[in-house]
Design a protein around this motif. Structure first.
Motif, PDB file in Angstrom:
ATOM      1  N   MET A  44      42.595 -22.194  -7.399  1.00  0.00           N
ATOM      2  CA  MET A  44      42.227 -22.243  -8.824  1.00  0.00           C
ATOM      3  C   MET A  44      41.290 -23.415  -9.084  1.00  0.00           C
ATOM      4  SD  MET A  44      43.183 -20.136 -11.164  1.00  0.00           S
ATOM      5  CE  MET A  44      43.377 -21.000 -12.701  1.00  0.00           C
ATOM      6  N   SER A  45      40.271 -23.163  -9.862  1.00  0.00           N
ATOM      7  CA  SER A  45      39.410 -24.293 -10.201  1.00  0.00           C
ATOM      8  C   SER A  45      39.221 -24.351 -11.714  1.00  0.00           C
ATOM      9  CB  SER A  45      38.072 -24.162  -9.480  1.00  0.00           C
ATOM     10  OG  SER A  45      37.434 -22.990  -9.901  1.00  0.00           O
ATOM     11  N   PHE A  46      38.808 -25.510 -12.175  1.00  0.00           N
ATOM     12  CA  PHE A  46      38.564 -25.737 -13.601  1.00  0.00           C
ATOM     13  C   PHE A  46      37.058 -25.873 -13.764  1.00  0.00           C
ATOM     14  CE2 PHE A  46      38.276 -28.567 -17.332  1.00  0.00           C
ATOM     15  CZ  PHE A  46      39.109 -27.908 -18.218  1.00  0.00           C
ATOM     16  N   VAL A  47      36.474 -25.099 -14.680  1.00  0.00           N
ATOM     17  CA  VAL A  47      35.015 -25.106 -14.819  1.00  0.00           C
ATOM     18  C   VAL A  47      34.606 -25.510 -16.233  1.00  0.00           C
ATOM     19  CG1 VAL A  47      32.914 -23.702 -14.709  1.00  0.00           C
ATOM     20  CG2 VAL A  47      34.747 -23.283 -13.076  1.00  0.00           C
ATOM     21  N   VAL A  48      33.759 -26.548 -16.301  1.00  0.00           N
ATOM     22  CA  VAL A  48      33.139 -26.919 -17.573  1.00  0.00           C
ATOM     23  C   VAL A  48      31.662 -26.528 -17.475  1.00  0.00           C
ATOM     24  CG1 VAL A  48      32.562 -28.801 -19.149  1.00  0.00           C
ATOM     25  CG2 VAL A  48      34.707 -28.885 -17.839  1.00  0.00           C
ATOM     26  N   ALA A  49      31.196 -25.691 -18.390  1.00  0.00           N
ATOM     27  CA  ALA A  49      29.791 -25.246 -18.376  1.00  0.00           C
ATOM     28  C   ALA A  49      29.018 -25.985 -19.468  1.00  0.00           C
ATOM     29  CB  ALA A  49      29.740 -23.745 -18.654  1.00  0.00           C
ATOM     30  N   ILE A  50      27.900 -26.600 -19.076  1.00  0.00           N
ATOM     31  CA  ILE A  50      27.046 -27.297 -20.057  1.00  0.00           C
ATOM     32  C   ILE A  50      25.671 -26.646 -20.023  1.00  0.00           C
ATOM     33  CG2 ILE A  50      26.064 -29.506 -20.788  1.00  0.00           C
ATOM     34  CD1 ILE A  50      28.822 -30.253 -20.503  1.00  0.00           C
ATOM     35  N   ASP A  51      25.326 -25.918 -21.075  1.00  0.00           N
ATOM     36  CA  ASP A  51      24.003 -25.291 -21.150  1.00  0.00           C
ATOM     37  C   ASP A  51      23.194 -25.924 -22.278  1.00  0.00           C
ATOM     38  OD1 ASP A  51      24.138 -23.180 -19.111  1.00  0.00           O
ATOM     39  OD2 ASP A  51      25.786 -22.403 -20.332  1.00  0.00           O
ATOM     40  N   GLY A  52      21.888 -25.683 -22.218  1.00  0.00           N
ATOM     41  CA  GLY A  52      21.041 -26.196 -23.293  1.00  0.00           C
ATOM     42  C   GLY A  52      19.605 -26.308 -22.817  1.00  0.00           C
ATOM     43  N   PRO A  53      18.687 -26.577 -23.761  1.00  0.00           N
ATOM     44  CA  PRO A  53      17.265 -26.612 -23.416  1.00  0.00           C
ATOM     45  C   PRO A  53      16.877 -27.865 -22.624  1.00  0.00           C
ATOM     46  CG  PRO A  53      17.579 -27.259 -25.695  1.00  0.00           C
ATOM     47  CD  PRO A  53      18.928 -26.843 -25.196  1.00  0.00           C
ATOM     48  N   ALA A  54      15.663 -27.833 -22.086  1.00  0.00           N
ATOM     49  CA  ALA A  54      15.135 -28.971 -21.326  1.00  0.00           C
ATOM     50  C   ALA A  54      15.083 -30.199 -22.228  1.00  0.00           C
ATOM     51  CB  ALA A  54      13.728 -28.654 -20.836  1.00  0.00           C
ATOM     52  N   GLY A  55      15.554 -31.328 -21.714  1.00  0.00           N
ATOM     53  CA  GLY A  55      15.430 -32.587 -22.449  1.00  0.00           C
ATOM     54  C   GLY A  55      16.564 -32.860 -23.426  1.00  0.00           C
ATOM     55  N   ALA A  56      17.602 -32.013 -23.440  1.00  0.00           N
ATOM     56  CA  ALA A  56      18.721 -32.251 -24.370  1.00  0.00           C
ATOM     57  C   ALA A  56      19.648 -33.346 -23.849  1.00  0.00           C
ATOM     58  CB  ALA A  56      19.497 -30.956 -24.604  1.00  0.00           C
ATOM     59  N   GLY A  57      19.463 -33.750 -22.592  1.00  0.00           N
ATOM     60  CA  GLY A  57      20.290 -34.826 -22.018  1.00  0.00           C
ATOM     61  C   GLY A  57      21.385 -34.300 -21.112  1.00  0.00           C
ATOM     62  N   LYS A  58      21.294 -33.043 -20.712  1.00  0.00           N
ATOM     63  CA  LYS A  58      22.363 -32.427 -19.898  1.00  0.00           C
ATOM     64  C   LYS A  58      22.627 -33.218 -18.609  1.00  0.00           C
ATOM     65  CE  LYS A  58      20.504 -28.384 -19.287  1.00  0.00           C
ATOM     66  NZ  LYS A  58      19.206 -28.493 -19.961  1.00  0.00           N
ATOM     67  N   GLY A  59      21.553 -33.612 -17.936  1.00  0.00           N
ATOM     68  CA  GLY A  59      21.703 -34.275 -16.630  1.00  0.00           C
ATOM     69  C   GLY A  59      22.480 -35.580 -16.766  1.00  0.00           C
ATOM     70  N   THR A  60      22.045 -36.427 -17.707  1.00  0.00           N
ATOM     71  CA  THR A  60      22.686 -37.732 -17.910  1.00  0.00           C
ATOM     72  C   THR A  60      24.134 -37.558 -18.335  1.00  0.00           C
ATOM     73  OG1 THR A  60      20.553 -38.435 -18.769  1.00  0.00           O
ATOM     74  CG2 THR A  60      22.414 -39.898 -19.205  1.00  0.00           C
ATOM     75  N   ILE A  61      24.345 -36.678 -19.307  1.00  0.00           N
ATOM     76  CA  ILE A  61      25.688 -36.507 -19.888  1.00  0.00           C
ATOM     77  C   ILE A  61      26.648 -35.912 -18.851  1.00  0.00           C
ATOM     78  CG2 ILE A  61      26.978 -35.271 -21.694  1.00  0.00           C
ATOM     79  CD1 ILE A  61      25.004 -37.432 -22.791  1.00  0.00           C
ATOM     80  N   THR A  62      26.192 -34.897 -18.128  1.00  0.00           N
ATOM     81  CA  THR A  62      27.047 -34.226 -17.150  1.00  0.00           C
ATOM     82  C   THR A  62      27.503 -35.200 -16.066  1.00  0.00           C
ATOM     83  OG1 THR A  62      25.854 -32.203 -17.556  1.00  0.00           O
ATOM     84  CG2 THR A  62      27.107 -32.254 -15.552  1.00  0.00           C
ATOM     85  N   LYS A  63      26.576 -36.043 -15.638  1.00  0.00           N
ATOM     86  CA  LYS A  63      26.899 -37.021 -14.590  1.00  0.00           C
ATOM     87  C   LYS A  63      27.983 -37.982 -15.093  1.00  0.00           C
ATOM     88  CE  LYS A  63      24.422 -40.068 -11.442  1.00  0.00           C
ATOM     89  NZ  LYS A  63      24.915 -41.391 -11.830  1.00  0.00           N
ATOM     90  N   LEU A  64      27.796 -38.522 -16.300  1.00  0.00           N
ATOM     91  CA  LEU A  64      28.747 -39.512 -16.829  1.00  0.00           C
ATOM     92  C   LEU A  64      30.120 -38.885 -17.107  1.00  0.00           C
ATOM     93  CD1 LEU A  64      26.330 -41.454 -19.207  1.00  0.00           C
ATOM     94  CD2 LEU A  64      27.406 -42.313 -17.125  1.00  0.00           C
ATOM     95  N   VAL A  65      30.121 -37.694 -17.707  1.00  0.00           N
ATOM     96  CA  VAL A  65      31.405 -37.041 -18.012  1.00  0.00           C
ATOM     97  C   VAL A  65      32.119 -36.700 -16.702  1.00  0.00           C
ATOM     98  CG1 VAL A  65      32.494 -34.999 -19.043  1.00  0.00           C
ATOM     99  CG2 VAL A  65      30.613 -36.123 -20.234  1.00  0.00           C
TER     100      VAL A  65
END
Ligand code: DC
Length: 218
Positions: free
Chosen positions: A1-22
């Motif tokens: 079993m795995s737990f999945v958090v999906a983060i979608d959104g447009p380019a430049g919304a900060g997904k990369g930075t936020i996903t790494k920190l969270v």
């Protein structure tokens, strides 16, 4: 079993930075799906395959190996390409490559395999809609095109890259249009995704908001 958090959104919304920190704060493995498209584009450059050569692309995809380690390093066919896939030639090719059905189908399998059996936070454009429609938590991270352009100009200045705000803003609007109107797996908010607008929030505030959303669902 795995737990999945999906983060979608447009380019430049900060997904990369936020996903790494969270991911770091909650002990989730961070998976950047954009990097998998970048690996395909790089492999085409290495093998001198043109975007029109569907048969050659298919043959290349049959042999491709993409791996990510827990430090966020990316390997293409055994070679570390973490920085290489951020260079300009890959930037220019990745968007047209990401609309090819043969590429999307292959990467769907690759992305699901990378996440198998792990607790992950995965960022992209179609994670909550296509890759993991049953994800435990879905977040759509957004910001106005103007704010995203402002952030991109600042990033470029830090890297010593000259650019005009108007040019960057137009580029972002064009890319939004292309990403959201393409036929397969367009960028769109999943019905059950929680909308987070980062326009007027600091990185720390967005991280905190997302951590609270995840904790409520866990
Ligand atoms: O997030 P990024 O800039 O590294 O993404 C590279 C390209 O891949 C971008 O043009 C959009 C595309 N992409 C996609 O179509 N689907 C995803 N899940 C992730 C990225």
């Amino acid at each position: 079993m795995s737990f999945v958090v999906a983060i979608d959104g447009p380019a430049g919304a900060g997904k990369g930075t936020i996903t790494k920190l969270v991911g770091e704060k909650l002990g989730l493995v961070n998976i950047d799906t954009g990097a998998t498209f970048r690996c395909v584009a790089l492999n085409m450059i290495q093998e001198h395959i043109d975007i029109q050569e569907e048969k050659n692309i298919e043959e290349m995809l049959n042999k491709i190996h993409i791996e990510m380690d827990s430090d966020g390093k990316i390997y293409l066919n055994g070679e570390e390409v973490t920085n290489r896939i951020r260079e300009n030639d890959v930037n220019d090719l990745v968007s047209p490559v990401s609309v090819l059905p043969v590429v999307r189908n292959k990467l769907l399998e690759v992305q699901r395999n990378i996440a198998k059996g792990k607790n992950v936070i995965m960022e992209g454009r179609d994670i909550g809609t296509v890759v993991f429609p049953d994800a435990d938590v879905k977040i759509y991270l957004d910001a106005t095109a103007e704010e995203r352009a402002r952030r991109r100009v600042l990033q470029n200045q830090e890297k010593g890259i000259e650019c005009s705000y108007e040019e960057v803003l137009q580029g972002i609007k064009d890319r939004d249009k292309r990403d959201s109107t393409r036929e397969i797996a367009p960028l769109k908010r999943a019905k059950d995704a929680i909308y987070v607008d980062s326009t007027n929030l600091s990185v720390e505030q967005v991280v905190q908001e997302i951590i609270e959303i995840i904790k409520k669902k866990a």
